[in-house]
Scaffold this active site. Sequence first.
Site, PDB file in Angstrom:
ATOM      1  N   HIS A 194       0.667  -1.170  -0.204  1.00  0.00           N
ATOM      2  CA  HIS A 194       0.089   0.091  -0.020  1.00  0.00           C
ATOM      3  C   HIS A 194       0.769   1.171   0.062  1.00  0.00           C
ATOM      4  O   HIS A 194       1.604   1.414   0.852  1.00  0.00           O
ATOM      5  CB  HIS A 194      -0.937   0.102   1.266  1.00  0.00           C
ATOM      6  CG  HIS A 194      -1.676   1.040   1.394  1.00  0.00           C
ATOM      7  ND1 HIS A 194      -3.263   1.161   1.029  1.00  0.00           N
ATOM      8  CD2 HIS A 194      -1.719   2.493   1.668  1.00  0.00           C
ATOM      9  CE1 HIS A 194      -3.748   2.384   0.870  1.00  0.00           C
ATOM     10  NE2 HIS A 194      -2.752   3.014   1.305  1.00  0.00           N
ATOM     11  N   CYS A 195       0.861   2.115  -0.975  1.00  0.00           N
ATOM     12  CA  CYS A 195       1.676   3.262  -1.069  1.00  0.00           C
ATOM     13  C   CYS A 195       1.120   4.517  -0.839  1.00  0.00           C
ATOM     14  O   CYS A 195       0.200   4.882  -1.563  1.00  0.00           O
ATOM     15  CB  CYS A 195       2.164   3.271  -2.381  1.00  0.00           C
ATOM     16  SG  CYS A 195       3.515   4.407  -2.764  1.00  0.00           S
ATOM     17  N   PRO A 196       1.421   5.037   0.348  1.00  0.00           N
ATOM     18  CA  PRO A 196       0.625   6.085   0.688  1.00  0.00           C
ATOM     19  C   PRO A 196       1.128   7.530  -0.256  1.00  0.00           C
ATOM     20  O   PRO A 196       0.281   8.511  -0.597  1.00  0.00           O
ATOM     21  CB  PRO A 196       1.343   6.644   2.239  1.00  0.00           C
ATOM     22  CG  PRO A 196       2.397   5.711   2.541  1.00  0.00           C
ATOM     23  CD  PRO A 196       2.223   4.885   1.300  1.00  0.00           C
ATOM     24  N   GLY A 199      -1.337   7.148  -2.615  1.00  0.00           N
ATOM     25  CA  GLY A 199      -2.507   7.238  -2.260  1.00  0.00           C
ATOM     26  C   GLY A 199      -3.703   5.876  -2.508  1.00  0.00           C
ATOM     27  O   GLY A 199      -4.560   5.868  -2.675  1.00  0.00           O
ATOM     28  N   ASN A 200      -2.868   4.748  -2.816  1.00  0.00           N
ATOM     29  CA  ASN A 200      -3.678   3.614  -3.225  1.00  0.00           C
ATOM     30  C   ASN A 200      -2.851   2.309  -2.962  1.00  0.00           C
ATOM     31  O   ASN A 200      -1.613   2.540  -2.556  1.00  0.00           O
ATOM     32  CB  ASN A 200      -4.057   3.682  -4.592  1.00  0.00           C
ATOM     33  CG  ASN A 200      -5.222   2.884  -5.037  1.00  0.00           C
ATOM     34  OD1 ASN A 200      -5.893   2.241  -4.353  1.00  0.00           O
ATOM     35  ND2 ASN A 200      -5.486   3.278  -6.466  1.00  0.00           N
TER      36      ASN A 200
END
Lengths: 479, 172
Positions: A194-196, A199-200
Amino acid sequence: MHLGLDEPVRECQYNQICTRNSSPMETLSHKKKRTPRRKWQIFPGRNRFYCNGRVMMARQTGVFYLTLVLIMVTSGLFFAFDCPFLASNLTPAIPVIGGVLFLFVLGMLLRASFSDPGVLPRATPDEAADLERQMDAANGSSGPGYRPPPRIREVVINGQTVKLKYCFTCKIFRPPRASHCSLCDNCVERFDHHCPWVGNCVGKRNYRFFYLFILSLSFLTIFIFAFVITHVILRSNRSGFLNALKDSPASVLEVVVCFFSVWSIVGLSGFHTYLISSNQTTNEDIKGSWSTKRAKNNYNPYSYGNVLTNCCAALCGPLHPSLIDRRGFIQPDTPQPLSHSNGSGLYPSTQNHTHMAAATPLLHSDPVMMGRAGPPPSGKTSLGGPCSSLAPSQPSLPSSMPGLGCAGDMLTLRDPDAHCHHHHFVSPEEMPSPLGPSSLVLPFAAHGGHLNPAQLYDPASQDSLHEDSVRGLVKLSSV
Amino acid sequence: MGRSWDFQHDNDPKHKAIFHNLQELRHSASLANKVFIQRDYSEGTTCRFQTKFPSELDSRIERTLFEDTVKTLNNYYAEAEKIGGQSYLEGCLACTTAYIIFLCMETRYEKVLKKIGRYIQEQNEKIYAPRGLLITDPIERGMRVIEISIYEDRASSGSSSGSSSTSGTSAR
């Protein structure tokens, strides 16, 4: 005999149902006027949707805006302050290449952020019941020899034994390489991380966009870094270093941003290039799933054997369609049966704009089911038991890769097993609760069309009633 | 992106014929059970369904017909997910146009999914509906399962469904 055959199929269905029910025509037209809702509005995961379901992101998007701002400000400063000098003194190709790179980076970022990463829709109540039955049966039977616990299935892929775990939130056995993201509360196929910053989640459907984003961003960062330095040097040659800095103050900011970004972004690109060439996900790499340290003959069963094929497969492979159909319309009839007494709760057929083959409409036991967060509060299904007794979830793995930009990424690998109850009630539940039962109420427009709600199947009581509940499904026997 | 296959304004007489059959099915039958054909992961993550014949269908349909259907579906999915010359071409073309090209063009996968939809429709019409069965397109179930609904002739099962309904109600 069959009315409406000369009309388009959809109208045909409506009319058919209507004439066979005793319900008044007005109720139907009333229904038709109501704006049909789209599936994204009742999506059970923790995602945000924009543009009427076209855009899908995680709940926390603050860092994504930071990424966007950083990229745009740095590039903007570059084009505004450095490019004029460089274009006139060196070559006008510099701003052109810079522009193309910048647009590509932005395009890939937006594509990675806004698309569905490969979310697996949750199981319909029927499927969940079926699986549960199978698991109970497996539990009960005691055979000789090793048998994996019922909530785990083993499958042999290319000679390697892979364990498929049961996801309590989504009520499915996760396909290989899929994982449940606890931030988004979805099972995602080929879950990477999950890559902040984006954002997804990064999964099967948007991995290539993510990779192209970080790759092109590395090129852009190096490009800007190099040319800003060139700019400052050329100016210093003419008028001294301090004057050069005074003439173009933005360059300092750009150099600082680029300097710090280069290490992380280039490092991350290198890491993902390695992952792509060995056909692994970040998840698998961190866990060491295919490392020889685990077992001597451990190998990656998904790899094609050679680097080139792996790369091509990851980047140029087929683009899978989204499975969640977020812009499809919810069958407006599906949730009705209990709240409206008319038999025109017999939905199905009509909603062809949910692209169902003509045959399937009869059955629409729908994805709407996933919106069913509130089964009648006797809602402690049999899964509730094992759920609370499960071992605590795995801790989030620390991202120990040095200097990686996404070091802050949450490699959220936890099974939210302990939270399964919570999730049942989290999703926006605006539908009348018996979506579960309604799925099993068949389409069959009964003569007279009275649906006896009482006879509808209650998933909550399945524990002991599997046989009966399945048999007692379609009680249109008020013939 | 929403899917574009939709039969909303379909005046195709063949589809009307399907409805004819299905309507007849509806009038005389009621849903008794659903069988789920699960995914077969033995060849990796590509989409394949198990060809094992479920026992519930034993009396309803011939084994060979069922297996043919599942095998054909598996072949279609394999074709959609095949990695080869055409998919590389499509991938590279899309990449160079920054994926804008997909606004006007359908991906190969989507084309095959449409073919699958038509195939399932045809199977339902010709083979399954006459036997009181109905296949749901796996894409409607997130490609997890092939759902086959079993309908029982209402006339014959009227009494049994009546009794199980009472037990169902009382159990609630």
